[in-house]
Design an enzyme around this catalytic site. Structure first.
Site, PDB file in Angstrom:
ATOM      1  N   ARG A 147      24.427  83.887 -25.214  1.00  0.00           N
ATOM      2  CA  ARG A 147      24.172  82.467 -25.460  1.00  0.00           C
ATOM      3  C   ARG A 147      23.000  82.260 -26.406  1.00  0.00           C
ATOM      4  O   ARG A 147      22.927  81.230 -27.089  1.00  0.00           O
ATOM      5  CB  ARG A 147      23.896  81.735 -24.144  1.00  0.00           C
ATOM      6  CG  ARG A 147      25.125  81.453 -23.294  1.00  0.00           C
ATOM      7  CD  ARG A 147      24.774  80.507 -22.147  1.00  0.00           C
ATOM      8  NE  ARG A 147      24.018  79.386 -22.666  1.00  0.00           N
ATOM      9  CZ  ARG A 147      22.853  78.956 -22.154  1.00  0.00           C
ATOM     10  NH1 ARG A 147      22.317  79.561 -21.133  1.00  0.00           N
ATOM     11  NH2 ARG A 147      22.239  77.934 -22.706  1.00  0.00           N
ATOM     12  N   CYS A 155      21.657  77.491 -17.983  1.00  0.00           N
ATOM     13  CA  CYS A 155      21.130  78.488 -17.056  1.00  0.00           C
ATOM     14  C   CYS A 155      20.651  77.815 -15.771  1.00  0.00           C
ATOM     15  O   CYS A 155      20.094  76.720 -15.793  1.00  0.00           O
ATOM     16  CB  CYS A 155      19.969  79.250 -17.690  1.00  0.00           C
ATOM     17  SG  CYS A 155      20.453  80.250 -19.113  1.00  0.00           S
ATOM     18  N   LYS A 202      17.406  79.190 -31.732  1.00  0.00           N
ATOM     19  CA  LYS A 202      18.426  78.613 -30.852  1.00  0.00           C
ATOM     20  C   LYS A 202      18.015  77.213 -30.405  1.00  0.00           C
ATOM     21  O   LYS A 202      18.813  76.265 -30.472  1.00  0.00           O
ATOM     22  CB  LYS A 202      18.626  79.498 -29.625  1.00  0.00           C
ATOM     23  CG  LYS A 202      19.409  78.823 -28.496  1.00  0.00           C
ATOM     24  CD  LYS A 202      19.291  79.598 -27.209  1.00  0.00           C
ATOM     25  CE  LYS A 202      19.936  78.874 -26.038  1.00  0.00           C
ATOM     26  NZ  LYS A 202      19.174  77.683 -25.597  1.00  0.00           N
ATOM     27  N   ASN A 203      16.781  77.059 -29.938  1.00  0.00           N
ATOM     28  CA  ASN A 203      16.369  75.773 -29.375  1.00  0.00           C
ATOM     29  C   ASN A 203      16.328  74.665 -30.421  1.00  0.00           C
ATOM     30  O   ASN A 203      16.485  73.486 -30.084  1.00  0.00           O
ATOM     31  CB  ASN A 203      15.005  75.917 -28.695  1.00  0.00           C
ATOM     32  CG  ASN A 203      15.081  76.719 -27.408  1.00  0.00           C
ATOM     33  OD1 ASN A 203      16.139  76.811 -26.783  1.00  0.00           O
ATOM     34  ND2 ASN A 203      13.966  77.308 -27.007  1.00  0.00           N
ATOM     35  N   ARG A 245      16.773  70.524 -13.044  1.00  0.00           N
ATOM     36  CA  ARG A 245      16.295  70.044 -14.346  1.00  0.00           C
ATOM     37  C   ARG A 245      16.893  68.661 -14.602  1.00  0.00           C
ATOM     38  O   ARG A 245      17.848  68.508 -15.352  1.00  0.00           O
ATOM     39  CB  ARG A 245      16.681  71.032 -15.447  1.00  0.00           C
ATOM     40  CG  ARG A 245      16.049  72.382 -15.250  1.00  0.00           C
ATOM     41  CD  ARG A 245      16.217  73.264 -16.473  1.00  0.00           C
ATOM     42  NE  ARG A 245      17.556  73.824 -16.565  1.00  0.00           N
ATOM     43  CZ  ARG A 245      17.972  74.562 -17.580  1.00  0.00           C
ATOM     44  NH1 ARG A 245      17.172  74.812 -18.591  1.00  0.00           N
ATOM     45  NH2 ARG A 245      19.181  75.061 -17.589  1.00  0.00           N
ATOM     46  N   ASP A 298      16.165  62.495 -15.878  1.00  0.00           N
ATOM     47  CA  ASP A 298      15.645  61.159 -15.591  1.00  0.00           C
ATOM     48  C   ASP A 298      14.809  60.606 -16.750  1.00  0.00           C
ATOM     49  O   ASP A 298      14.904  59.412 -17.081  1.00  0.00           O
ATOM     50  CB  ASP A 298      14.785  61.180 -14.320  1.00  0.00           C
ATOM     51  CG  ASP A 298      15.594  61.527 -13.080  1.00  0.00           C
ATOM     52  OD1 ASP A 298      16.815  61.721 -13.215  1.00  0.00           O
ATOM     53  OD2 ASP A 298      15.005  61.611 -11.990  1.00  0.00           O
TER      54      ASP A 298
END
Length: 469
Positions: A448, A168, A73-74, A173, A176
């Site tokens: 997800r 999520c 997934k990532n 998070r 920046d």
């Protein structure tokens, strides 16, 4: 003649897993059937259909057998946005059939690209005619990884406007570091009304030092720098497997990236990128989830289609907890036939213990003899799920970034909620080890990131049923 792809599900077929007809429709709405193939329910988007679902688990069943791990997934959620940078068609293989992938495809189509599934795990993305540079619609806000459209659009068009991402909720998070990287490349970046706008006449390679290790920022800067002028150096870069996978895909498209997988990445700018065929790596976190599932149920499971090296931190920890680990070329066998021992876990950037396996290992530690300590070093608020674990009987004390867990013989079934993706996986694992029935609500989070989750567990001997609420 322009064709659209329409999917029709016969009414007499179960929506959960029926046969669908794929038709090509011309602009006059005439259609002809081109093929039939089985499409899982997840392809249609449960959430869009307003179907609220829950999982019902009958616990205390030992898992035995083999499970094949899906694509990562990532990695997929970074590679798919990267595909819009190509002047041509990319074919992505071994994609997981999950909600996040579907949402990203919808975003690309709204930007003007064409996404075509050739089978359940293979996707063609054609952005050869260009796309819009503005992604401000609702789909973008559904998942965290939509911020990769910033780097991809800025890299190709030197301008991007993207809605701030969702995903999520387990702490602040900020992006920046992403924006700092874009500015270092010469872009003007503005944040206003939930949008990020970045634009530049030209992007110029430079040296960028990451104040802290960030997977998302490393990938996003890499995307933006691919077609910048000169050389871009990212120092203190993230080394996760999906960073390497994204760099490998970009290189297949014609980029020139060196050092991915180390803490210094160099990107040599090129004029343009072309389409490529690429296979996504196996999912490290899904693999880890099934490894822990074998341990928590006293099972014997062969986890297939993985890269064992990616699992080193978890394998070492399970070995410490008295679980037997046997590594093969592309699989790991996990056998738990001895009393489980407590352990201390500290999450870190790769190659350390992944934060995305922290909730799952917490469920396992909850039934290990003795007192264990988890230290969460990545996110400041990733213990929201602990209240749900307590409903199943877990004995947990939270002190800042540390969780003290005293093991109990077994959990007791109850009704719990998936507070986020990985927390949802932890609830499944706890339910598998619980006496009686466990009901998990808010299953949309689990969908997800986990493909066909109940079917994979049931094939190992679990008893999990998905029902509409």
């Amino acid at each position: 003649m322009k064709f659209d792809v329409c999917i029709f599900v016969p009414k007499e077929q179960p929506y959960n897993r029926g046969m669908a007809s794929v038709l090509q429709c011309d602009t006059k709405r005439k259609a002809k059937k081109t093929m039939d193939f089985e499409i899982p329910r997840r392809f249609f988007g449960r959430n869009e259909c307003c179907i609220m679902e829950k999982l019902i688990i009958q616990g205390r069943r030992r898992l035995v057998g083999e499970v094949t791990i899906s694509g990562a997934k990532n990695a997929a959620v970074a590679v798919i946005p990267a595909a819009i940078m190509a002047e041509g068609t990319s074919t992505l293989e071994n994609l997981p059939a999950i909600e996040d992938v579907r949402s990203l495809c919808h975003t690309i189509e709204k930007l003007g690209g064409i996404c075509t599934y050739t089978d359940e795990h293979t996707l063609k993305i054609d952005c050869s005619n260009g796309t819009k540079h503005c992604a401000t619609f609702e789909e973008v806000q559904k998942i965290r990884a939509s911020y990769y459209f910033l780097g991809a659009l800025l890299g190709r068009y030197k301008k991007a406007e993207v809605a701030l991402p969702g995903g999520c909720n387990f702490g602040v998070r900020p992006i920046d570091l992403h924006l700092k990287g874009f500015r270092a490349l010469g872009a003007t970046v503005e944040e206003c009304d939930g949008m990020v706008r970045a634009y530049a006449e030209r992007l110029i390679g430079t040296s960028i030092y990451m104040d802290q290790v960030s997977v998302g920022a490393t990938i996003n800067i890499m995307l933006a720098a691919c077609m910048a002028e000169g050389i871009t150096t990212i120092e203190n870069a993230a080394k996760e497997p999906h960073v390497v996978d994204t760099a490998n895909y970009l290189n297949m498209m014609g980029a020139n990236i060196k050092g991915a997988g180390t803490d210094v990445i160099r990107i040599y700018g090129v004029e343009k990128l072309h389409g490529a065929q690429y296979t996504i790596i196996p999912d490290q976190i899904e693999a880890g989830t099934y490894m822990i599932a074998a341990a928590i149920t006293g099972g014997d499971v062969l986890v297939r289609n993985i890269i064992p090296k990616h699992m080193d931190s978890l394998s070492a920890k399970l070995d410490e907890m008295n679980v037997t680990i046997e590594e093969h070329d592309d699989s790991i066998r996990v056998t738990a036939n001895k009393p489980l021992q407590c352990a201390n876990v500290k999450t870190m950037s790769y190659p350390g213990f992944p934060t995305d396996l922290q909730p799952q290992i917490a469920a396992l530690l909850g039934v290990c003899k003795g007192k264990s300590v988890i230290t969460e070093n990545v996110w400041e608020n990733r213990y929201q799920y602990m209240d749900e674990l307590r409903k199943l009987g877990a004995q947990v004390e939270i002190d800042g970034r540390q969780a003290w867990i005293t093991g109990i013989p077994h959990f007791v079934g109850s009704c719990v909620c998936a507070t986020d993706l990985r927390a949802g996986a932890a609830m499944i694992l706890a339910g598998l080890a619980a006496e009686g029935e466990t009901i998990i609500e808010n299953v949309k989070y689990i969908d997800r990131g986990y493909e066909n989750v109940e079917h994979k567990f049931n094939a190992l001997g679990a008893d999990i049923t998905r029902v509409d609420e």
